[in-house]
Motif scaffolding. Structure first.
Motif, PDB file in Angstrom:
ATOM      1  N   THR A  79      -9.707 -31.527  11.912  1.00 44.71           N
ATOM      2  CA  THR A  79      -8.739 -31.870  13.019  1.00 44.71           C
ATOM      3  C   THR A  79      -8.287 -33.302  13.160  1.00 44.71           C
ATOM      4  O   THR A  79      -7.927 -34.218  12.035  1.00 44.71           O
ATOM      5  N   THR A 104     -11.904 -27.040   8.029  1.00 40.04           N
ATOM      6  CA  THR A 104     -12.153 -27.198   9.569  1.00 40.04           C
ATOM      7  C   THR A 104     -10.980 -28.470   9.557  1.00 40.04           C
ATOM      8  O   THR A 104     -11.590 -29.204   8.728  1.00 40.04           O
ATOM      9  N   THR A 114      -7.360 -28.580  16.877  1.00 37.63           N
ATOM     10  CA  THR A 114      -8.193 -28.317  15.943  1.00 37.63           C
ATOM     11  C   THR A 114      -8.319 -26.917  14.576  1.00 37.63           C
ATOM     12  O   THR A 114      -7.952 -26.444  15.626  1.00 37.63           O
TER      13      THR A 114
END
Length: 158
Positions: A105, A103, A122
């Protein structure tokens, strides 16, 4: 007398050379930050304007991350978000059972005069979601939410 003139000329040229080399080093800008997980990706996205009343029709467009910058044709047209450098705020990898989930962001801001556009996103695996907020004099003018998937590169095998 000739030797001292030659020596002074050589010293002058050397000083000129070193000072120009030092100034050239000082003038270099730092390289923009690149994130290997984000770079050179194109996403097929749908942008929906957030309104107090009613629903707006989703707008489809490509979101491109390349050269440490983010670009989206539909948001450039609708919200004034020009090609802008991004800044990664979080980059994590975690395990969900046997699968590793990555992940990232990131955000980008574009300012022109009294108008400003803020982009937050994101990316989880190949899915992206986020918001684009258009501000005028510091007050929210329009807000868009978006979702999308990474486009498969031509010739890439699954």
């Amino acid at each position: 007398m000739k030797n001292s003139t030659k020596f002074a000329s050589v010293m002058f040229v050397l000083c000129l050379f070193f000072s120009s080399a030092i100034l050239a080093q000082a003038a270099k800008k730092p390289k923009p930050e690149k994130n290997k997980f984000l770079e050179n990706k194109t996403f097929d996205t749908e942008f929906t304007e957030v309104k107090e009343k009613g629903k707006s029709k989703p707008l489809k467009g490509d979101l491109i991350v390349k050269g440490s910058k983010v670009q989206c044709d539909i948001m450039e047209e609708k919200a004034g978000l020009s090609i802008s450098p991004y800044h990664v705020t979080s980059d994590t990898t975690y395990k969900d059972g046997d699968a590793e989930i990555h992940t990232v962001t990131f955000e980008a801001n574009y300012k022109e005069g009294k108008s400003e556009t803020k982009f937050d996103a994101t990316l989880t695996g190949s899915q992206i979601k986020g918001t684009v907020v258009e501000l005028k004099d510091g007050k929210e003018k329009r807000k868009y939410e978006f979702v999308g998937m990474e486009k498969e590169k031509p010739g890439k095998k699954k």
